[in-house]
Design a protein around this motif. Sequence first.
Motif, PDB file in Angstrom:
ATOM      1  N   VAL A 126       0.847  -1.192   0.000  1.00  0.00           N
ATOM      2  CA  VAL A 126       0.000   0.000   0.000  1.00  0.00           C
ATOM      3  C   VAL A 126       0.884   1.242   0.000  1.00  0.00           C
ATOM      4  CG1 VAL A 126      -1.699   1.328   1.303  1.00  0.00           C
ATOM      5  CG2 VAL A 126      -1.883  -1.167   1.193  1.00  0.00           C
ATOM      6  N   HIS A 127       0.668   2.132  -0.961  1.00  0.00           N
ATOM      7  CA  HIS A 127       1.424   3.375  -1.043  1.00  0.00           C
ATOM      8  C   HIS A 127       0.728   4.481  -0.260  1.00  0.00           C
ATOM      9  CE1 HIS A 127       2.512   1.114  -4.715  1.00  0.00           C
ATOM     10  NE2 HIS A 127       3.700   1.683  -4.577  1.00  0.00           N
ATOM     11  N   ARG A 128       1.513   5.402   0.263  1.00  0.00           N
ATOM     12  CA  ARG A 128       0.915   6.562   0.918  1.00  0.00           C
ATOM     13  C   ARG A 128       0.052   7.325  -0.089  1.00  0.00           C
ATOM     14  NH1 ARG A 128       2.298   9.352   5.560  1.00  0.00           N
ATOM     15  NH2 ARG A 128       4.365   8.372   5.696  1.00  0.00           N
ATOM     16  N   ASP A 129       0.588   7.497  -1.292  1.00  0.00           N
ATOM     17  CA  ASP A 129      -0.155   8.103  -2.389  1.00  0.00           C
ATOM     18  C   ASP A 129      -0.776   6.985  -3.213  1.00  0.00           C
ATOM     19  OD1 ASP A 129      -1.121   9.320  -4.644  1.00  0.00           O
ATOM     20  OD2 ASP A 129       0.788  10.228  -5.250  1.00  0.00           O
ATOM     21  N   GLY A 134       4.093   0.623  -8.405  1.00  0.00           N
ATOM     22  CA  GLY A 134       5.442   0.092  -8.283  1.00  0.00           C
ATOM     23  C   GLY A 134       5.799  -0.285  -6.856  1.00  0.00           C
ATOM     24  N   GLU A 135       7.074  -0.562  -6.655  1.00  0.00           N
ATOM     25  CA  GLU A 135       7.549  -0.993  -5.343  1.00  0.00           C
ATOM     26  C   GLU A 135       7.432   0.147  -4.322  1.00  0.00           C
ATOM     27  OE1 GLU A 135       8.288  -3.982  -4.551  1.00  0.00           O
ATOM     28  OE2 GLU A 135       8.355  -4.885  -6.545  1.00  0.00           O
ATOM     29  N   LEU A 136       7.289  -0.231  -3.074  1.00  0.00           N
ATOM     30  CA  LEU A 136       7.174   0.772  -2.013  1.00  0.00           C
ATOM     31  C   LEU A 136       8.522   1.435  -1.771  1.00  0.00           C
ATOM     32  CD1 LEU A 136       4.951  -1.003   0.681  1.00  0.00           C
ATOM     33  CD2 LEU A 136       4.285   0.055  -1.481  1.00  0.00           C
ATOM     34  N   ARG A 142       7.070   3.760   5.864  1.00  0.00           N
ATOM     35  CA  ARG A 142       6.745   4.498   7.078  1.00  0.00           C
ATOM     36  C   ARG A 142       5.233   4.646   7.229  1.00  0.00           C
ATOM     37  NH1 ARG A 142      11.710   8.827   6.240  1.00  0.00           N
ATOM     38  NH2 ARG A 142      13.280   7.608   7.412  1.00  0.00           N
ATOM     39  N   TYR A 143       4.582   4.871   6.125  1.00  0.00           N
ATOM     40  CA  TYR A 143       3.118   4.913   6.131  1.00  0.00           C
ATOM     41  C   TYR A 143       2.548   3.558   6.539  1.00  0.00           C
ATOM     42  CZ  TYR A 143      -1.629   5.003   4.194  1.00  0.00           C
ATOM     43  OH  TYR A 143      -2.988   4.894   4.019  1.00  0.00           O
ATOM     44  N   VAL A 144       3.117   2.499   5.983  1.00  0.00           N
ATOM     45  CA  VAL A 144       2.676   1.145   6.333  1.00  0.00           C
ATOM     46  C   VAL A 144       2.856   0.893   7.831  1.00  0.00           C
ATOM     47  CG1 VAL A 144       3.304  -1.297   6.093  1.00  0.00           C
ATOM     48  CG2 VAL A 144       2.999   0.118   4.054  1.00  0.00           C
TER      49      VAL A 144
END
Length: 287
Positions: A126-129, A134-136, A142-144
């Motif tokens: 899961v991306h912050r945006d 693509g890969e984190l 940090r968001y995760v």
Amino acid sequence: MTTSSRRSFLKASGALAAAACAGGKRLMAAPLRLPIGLQLYSVRNLLPKDFEGTLHQLAAAGYKEVEAAGYFDKTAADFGNALNKAGLKCVSTHHQLTQLKTQFDQLIQYGQALGLEYIICSWAGVHRDPTRKGELNLDDWRYVADQFNAIGEKVKAAGMTFGYHNHTVEFGTENGVVFFDELLKRTDPKLVVFEMDCGWVVGGGHDPVEYLNKFPQRFPLLHVKDMVKEPDGKLRNVVMGKGFIDYKPIFRAATGLKHYFIEQEEFEGDPMTELREDADFMKKLDV
């Protein structure tokens, strides 16, 4: 479990004691005295064909505990009854972060009905945006970590413990920071534990013993798998004891260990025969 296979599988399915010194010799509770566990992803192809029969074969092979990876369209009552009939206990389960964010209440209710001790996130992704693909990157991890803390608090309130299972992507780096180290740093030990997949720690270029020595209480769960290196450098999962991973020092270092699960993702011969060999290896392992 490989990153891609676990992601696709979970989408489809919806789903040792402290060491002491005596007589100049290190003594500890042998891991083989813990119940032998299996991650049910190992029998993902057998369970849909004969759910109850496969569970009974696992029990006959020496397994006492299991960890779920999908529920095969069964109700918690049906899943639990099948386990009880086979003499198996389901200790924990795997869900992706997206599932935990969108189906939390249902997953918690199912886990409570099944009597789970742990809810494990098996894939972050899961991306912050949310528009970024693509890969984190480091900021995403940090968001995760923040998401893990929030979920861990709710899982704890529901009477279970939340944790995270690694693959190899967590050992990527950015500006000298290892993503896995950042997860350990930014998650609250009271809310988030880790299930170390020893094979993928090695695959990520790190030593499980170093992490276990440094953070013994963060790793109450282990995945154990053995690996061989192919001529092209890729790792292949094999029967325990036939690869290059030495589990004696790993279990010696795992002083906070409560449960471990064998996970064999690929087989050369009959899966149940090889899983029996895995269990026999753990019964004989002398640490």
